[in-house]
Design a protein around this motif. Structure first.
Motif, PDB file in Angstrom:
ATOM      1  N   HIS A 181       4.026-107.867  54.685  1.00 63.57           N
ATOM      2  CA  HIS A 181       4.896-107.553  53.180  1.00 63.57           C
ATOM      3  C   HIS A 181       4.245-106.338  52.802  1.00 63.57           C
ATOM      4  O   HIS A 181       2.578-106.802  52.314  1.00 63.57           O
ATOM      5  CB  HIS A 181       5.040-108.779  52.015  1.00 63.57           C
ATOM      6  N   VAL A 182       4.503-105.185  52.976  1.00 63.04           N
ATOM      7  CA  VAL A 182       4.107-103.805  52.163  1.00 63.04           C
ATOM      8  C   VAL A 182       3.730-103.646  50.913  1.00 63.04           C
ATOM      9  O   VAL A 182       5.653-103.098  50.460  1.00 63.04           O
ATOM     10  CB  VAL A 182       4.383-102.848  53.068  1.00 63.04           C
ATOM     11  N   ASP A 183       3.940-103.566  49.414  1.00 59.67           N
ATOM     12  CA  ASP A 183       3.730-103.785  48.796  1.00 59.67           C
ATOM     13  C   ASP A 183       3.552-102.405  47.964  1.00 59.67           C
ATOM     14  O   ASP A 183       4.094-102.312  46.870  1.00 59.67           O
ATOM     15  CB  ASP A 183       3.502-104.717  47.987  1.00 59.67           C
ATOM     16  N   GLY A 184       2.584-101.443  48.927  1.00 64.87           N
ATOM     17  CA  GLY A 184       2.820-100.293  47.782  1.00 64.87           C
ATOM     18  C   GLY A 184       1.351 -99.503  48.596  1.00 64.87           C
ATOM     19  O   GLY A 184       0.854-100.659  49.077  1.00 64.87           O
ATOM     20  N   LEU A 185       1.031 -98.050  48.617  1.00 61.66           N
ATOM     21  CA  LEU A 185       0.376 -97.549  49.141  1.00 61.66           C
ATOM     22  C   LEU A 185      -0.904 -97.579  48.149  1.00 61.66           C
ATOM     23  O   LEU A 185      -0.896 -96.740  46.971  1.00 61.66           O
ATOM     24  CB  LEU A 185       0.978 -96.503  49.629  1.00 61.66           C
ATOM     25  N   VAL A 186      -2.301 -98.488  48.252  1.00 63.21           N
ATOM     26  CA  VAL A 186      -3.764 -97.690  47.300  1.00 63.21           C
ATOM     27  C   VAL A 186      -4.345 -96.240  47.458  1.00 63.21           C
ATOM     28  O   VAL A 186      -4.866 -95.928  48.642  1.00 63.21           O
ATOM     29  CB  VAL A 186      -4.864 -98.306  47.343  1.00 63.21           C
ATOM     30  N   LEU A 187      -4.164 -95.518  47.048  1.00 64.22           N
ATOM     31  CA  LEU A 187      -4.259 -93.880  46.557  1.00 64.22           C
ATOM     32  C   LEU A 187      -5.252 -93.456  45.526  1.00 64.22           C
ATOM     33  O   LEU A 187      -5.120 -93.978  44.034  1.00 64.22           O
ATOM     34  CB  LEU A 187      -3.388 -93.027  46.134  1.00 64.22           C
ATOM     35  N   ALA A 188      -6.843 -93.888  46.137  1.00 69.45           N
ATOM     36  CA  ALA A 188      -7.701 -93.792  45.844  1.00 69.45           C
ATOM     37  C   ALA A 188      -8.705 -92.885  45.972  1.00 69.45           C
ATOM     38  O   ALA A 188      -8.017 -91.907  45.525  1.00 69.45           O
ATOM     39  CB  ALA A 188      -9.048 -94.774  46.613  1.00 69.45           C
ATOM     40  N   ARG A 189     -10.094 -92.429  44.553  1.00 72.22           N
ATOM     41  CA  ARG A 189     -10.367 -91.367  44.737  1.00 72.22           C
ATOM     42  C   ARG A 189     -10.736 -90.806  45.401  1.00 72.22           C
ATOM     43  O   ARG A 189     -10.365 -89.354  46.343  1.00 72.22           O
ATOM     44  CB  ARG A 189     -11.556 -91.178  43.425  1.00 72.22           C
ATOM     45  N   SER A 190     -11.353 -91.363  46.869  1.00 69.05           N
ATOM     46  CA  SER A 190     -11.461 -91.473  48.186  1.00 69.05           C
ATOM     47  C   SER A 190     -11.117 -91.535  48.915  1.00 69.05           C
ATOM     48  O   SER A 190     -10.397 -93.143  48.924  1.00 69.05           O
ATOM     49  CB  SER A 190     -13.423 -91.965  48.239  1.00 69.05           C
ATOM     50  N   VAL A 191     -11.193 -90.484  50.112  1.00 70.65           N
ATOM     51  CA  VAL A 191     -10.188 -91.440  51.321  1.00 70.65           C
ATOM     52  C   VAL A 191     -10.040 -92.752  51.684  1.00 70.65           C
ATOM     53  O   VAL A 191      -9.858 -93.677  52.078  1.00 70.65           O
ATOM     54  CB  VAL A 191     -10.575 -90.243  52.302  1.00 70.65           C
ATOM     55  N   VAL A 204      -3.364-100.354  51.672  1.00 72.94           N
ATOM     56  CA  VAL A 204      -2.326-101.058  51.033  1.00 72.94           C
ATOM     57  C   VAL A 204      -2.306-102.535  50.716  1.00 72.94           C
ATOM     58  O   VAL A 204      -3.656-102.476  50.923  1.00 72.94           O
ATOM     59  CB  VAL A 204      -1.657-101.107  52.408  1.00 72.94           C
ATOM     60  N   ASN A 205      -1.159-101.709  49.696  1.00 72.68           N
ATOM     61  CA  ASN A 205      -0.756-103.871  48.768  1.00 72.68           C
ATOM     62  C   ASN A 205      -0.137-103.962  49.832  1.00 72.68           C
ATOM     63  O   ASN A 205       0.792-104.162  49.998  1.00 72.68           O
ATOM     64  CB  ASN A 205      -0.418-102.952  47.378  1.00 72.68           C
ATOM     65  N   TYR A 206       0.018-105.798  49.926  1.00 67.64           N
ATOM     66  CA  TYR A 206       0.377-105.871  51.577  1.00 67.64           C
ATOM     67  C   TYR A 206      -0.365-107.787  50.956  1.00 67.64           C
ATOM     68  O   TYR A 206      -0.580-108.157  50.305  1.00 67.64           O
ATOM     69  CB  TYR A 206      -0.408-105.535  53.100  1.00 67.64           C
ATOM     70  N   ALA A 228     -15.425 -89.596  38.688  1.00 71.02           N
ATOM     71  CA  ALA A 228     -15.659 -88.603  37.644  1.00 71.02           C
ATOM     72  C   ALA A 228     -14.973 -87.146  37.655  1.00 71.02           C
ATOM     73  O   ALA A 228     -14.694 -86.815  36.862  1.00 71.02           O
ATOM     74  CB  ALA A 228     -16.931 -87.874  37.331  1.00 71.02           C
ATOM     75  N   ALA A 229     -14.244 -87.316  38.506  1.00 71.37           N
ATOM     76  CA  ALA A 229     -13.469 -86.511  39.292  1.00 71.37           C
ATOM     77  C   ALA A 229     -12.265 -86.251  38.354  1.00 71.37           C
ATOM     78  O   ALA A 229     -11.981 -84.980  39.038  1.00 71.37           O
ATOM     79  CB  ALA A 229     -13.491 -85.889  40.669  1.00 71.37           C
ATOM     80  N   GLY A 230     -12.156 -87.034  37.830  1.00 73.37           N
ATOM     81  CA  GLY A 230     -10.511 -86.441  37.272  1.00 73.37           C
ATOM     82  C   GLY A 230      -9.355 -86.733  38.249  1.00 73.37           C
ATOM     83  O   GLY A 230      -8.493 -86.651  37.363  1.00 73.37           O
ATOM     84  N   ARG A 231      -9.062 -86.905  39.143  1.00 70.62           N
ATOM     85  CA  ARG A 231      -7.787 -87.845  39.618  1.00 70.62           C
ATOM     86  C   ARG A 231      -7.368 -88.254  39.994  1.00 70.62           C
ATOM     87  O   ARG A 231      -8.148 -89.535  39.578  1.00 70.62           O
ATOM     88  CB  ARG A 231      -8.800 -87.493  41.788  1.00 70.62           C
ATOM     89  N   TRP A 232      -6.515 -88.469  39.431  1.00 67.54           N
ATOM     90  CA  TRP A 232      -5.617 -89.235  39.898  1.00 67.54           C
ATOM     91  C   TRP A 232      -5.470 -90.308  40.669  1.00 67.54           C
ATOM     92  O   TRP A 232      -5.941 -90.087  42.226  1.00 67.54           O
ATOM     93  CB  TRP A 232      -4.046 -88.978  39.300  1.00 67.54           C
ATOM     94  N   ALA A 233      -5.194 -91.807  39.705  1.00 66.28           N
ATOM     95  CA  ALA A 233      -5.116 -92.574  41.598  1.00 66.28           C
ATOM     96  C   ALA A 233      -4.762 -93.930  40.727  1.00 66.28           C
ATOM     97  O   ALA A 233      -4.633 -93.966  39.933  1.00 66.28           O
ATOM     98  CB  ALA A 233      -6.815 -92.972  40.904  1.00 66.28           C
ATOM     99  N   GLY A 234      -3.901 -94.402  42.259  1.00 62.91           N
ATOM    100  CA  GLY A 234      -2.925 -96.245  42.116  1.00 62.91           C
ATOM    101  C   GLY A 234      -2.516 -96.623  42.855  1.00 62.91           C
ATOM    102  O   GLY A 234      -3.276 -96.332  43.297  1.00 62.91           O
ATOM    103  N   VAL A 235      -1.338 -97.510  42.253  1.00 63.48           N
ATOM    104  CA  VAL A 235      -0.855 -97.793  43.109  1.00 63.48           C
ATOM    105  C   VAL A 235       0.511 -96.754  43.357  1.00 63.48           C
ATOM    106  O   VAL A 235       1.647 -96.880  42.145  1.00 63.48           O
ATOM    107  CB  VAL A 235      -0.946 -99.024  43.336  1.00 63.48           C
ATOM    108  N   LEU A 236       1.112 -96.414  44.454  1.00 67.25           N
ATOM    109  CA  LEU A 236       2.741 -96.473  44.870  1.00 67.25           C
ATOM    110  C   LEU A 236       3.315 -96.941  45.301  1.00 67.25           C
ATOM    111  O   LEU A 236       3.023 -97.859  46.512  1.00 67.25           O
ATOM    112  CB  LEU A 236       3.117 -95.083  46.076  1.00 67.25           C
ATOM    113  N   PRO A 237       3.818 -98.361  44.813  1.00 70.26           N
ATOM    114  CA  PRO A 237       5.028 -99.335  44.858  1.00 70.26           C
ATOM    115  C   PRO A 237       6.082 -98.907  46.229  1.00 70.26           C
ATOM    116  O   PRO A 237       6.933 -98.138  46.389  1.00 70.26           O
ATOM    117  CB  PRO A 237       5.423 -99.899  43.671  1.00 70.26           C
ATOM    118  N   LEU A 238       6.374-100.334  46.914  1.00 77.12           N
ATOM    119  CA  LEU A 238       7.145-100.283  47.720  1.00 77.12           C
ATOM    120  C   LEU A 238       7.750-101.447  47.722  1.00 77.12           C
ATOM    121  O   LEU A 238       7.285-102.309  47.610  1.00 77.12           O
ATOM    122  CB  LEU A 238       6.389 -99.910  49.061  1.00 77.12           C
TER     123      LEU A 238
END
Lengths: 230, 230
Positions: free
Chosen positions: B87-97, B102-104, B180-190
């Protein structure tokens, strides 16, 4: 008139053996199925036994790139792999149990996985992987440094041999004897949709969700409305 | 105090090798993952090469039943299989590639598939399959007759050896230098959700959608609000 799009070659492994689902030999169908997802099931043989693990992938033309860490111990030097991507579109609820089924789109790709060792190709493969799942993220997030690149396993797989199956539409027993019994029959659709972005609790509270992420809310995976490089 | 729930045995195949995701040895986690889906990826070895096909399954206690037609030619007599449910629950969008992911929730079941030949067990297995995907349908639809039963391949697989992995929560780089770079990070749920039932166009127009189907609209697969035998 010659076909506009190349057909996928039919091999012993990809010849369709069942009648109910529809096989497709169109490369465009294969690519559409791959582009509509980002998690595949990678099958390898380990000591004579099958191992199937989920992993992320991206498509670049006729090549798939896979995040290969999970299965990497089994994939030294061109091991045979099977990469399957399946989208479940709904339950087919027929008049009879026998005619029940699933509306789905699946691509089963056969080939030999190649471990990407060239740093430039590895970086390019990671870009494909990242942009496939999260269009716009490659230029937004910090790119991998040399240490991170070395710690990442990327596999490449040519899209040369694949089996594509698609089932759509209502159950098949609408004109048979079971139709007289008056039972409801049809399809219960299933749809995967991106939700509202959930910020990392460690973020400063005023950090804005970037457009390429925010725009995906309410769209389906693979939908091009959700982001991408403009 | 003794653990309330039995642990899954740790074997060479199920020992967790990566750190990022969390492995679970709880049988309850395995069962919850299996019960939240109805399509698995069945891996078999055909002439030394892996083959991964999607198929429907149902769980009955410590046994899985699988619809086996697709892979049946490869499964004569207790062949080793790997059944994976993800089950794919979301994309984990971090500060670094590098920290993207994936949350799963995934369950990888290893074992030998047994072809069910006894007609009573086959009927029971089909009931499990049907009720797992479509609770309430077994008693609503016409049951299989002898010919249909003979034409159906049902596989049984004991839930004895399995690897369960679960990733939840935000990215892992919220307290690192990239924060520290100020980028947004979080999870995009699916989220996968059942839609509005689509009637077979061949139905008489006044055929009512049965409650056990209608009630599922807006719920997630595996949700017990959607139907079932009252």
């Amino acid at each position: 008139m010659a076909p506009r799009r190349p057909l996928l070659p039919v091999t012993d492994r990809t010849r369709h053996r069942r009648l109910r689902e529809q096989g497709s030999l169109e490369r465009a169908d294969l690519e559409a199925i791959l582009d509509a997802g980002f998690v595949c099931h990678l099958g390898v043989v380990v000591e004579g036994r099958p191992l199937v693990v989920p992993t992320v992938y991206g498509r670049d033309g006729r090549q798939l790139y896979l995040h290969g860490s999970v299965a990497s111990r089994s994939l030294a030097g061109g091991a045979p792999v099977c990469v399957t991507v399946t989208h479940v579109d709904g339950l087919v609820l027929a008049r009879s149990v026998f005619e029940h089924g699933v509306n789905y789109r699946s691509a089963v790709v056969h080939g030999e996985a190649r471990k990407v060792t060239d740093p430039d190709e590895k970086l390019a493969g990671l870009r494909v992987l990242t942009e496939h799942a999260a269009p716009g993220q490659w230029s937004y997030a910090r790119g991998p440094n040399r240490r991170e690149l070395a710690a990442t396993t990327v596999l490449a797989l040519s899209l040369e041999e694949a089996s594509v199956k698609i089932r759509t539409g209502p159950p098949d027993d609408g004109d048979g004897p079971d139709a007289a019994a008056g039972r409801w029959a049809g399809v219960l659709p299933l749809t995967a949709v991106w939700g509202t972005p959930v910020p990392d609790p460690l973020l400063p509270p005023d950090t804005a969700v970037p457009g390429h992420v925010a725009r995906r809310e309410g769209t389906r995976p693979g939908s091009r409305t959700g982001g991408g490089i403009p």
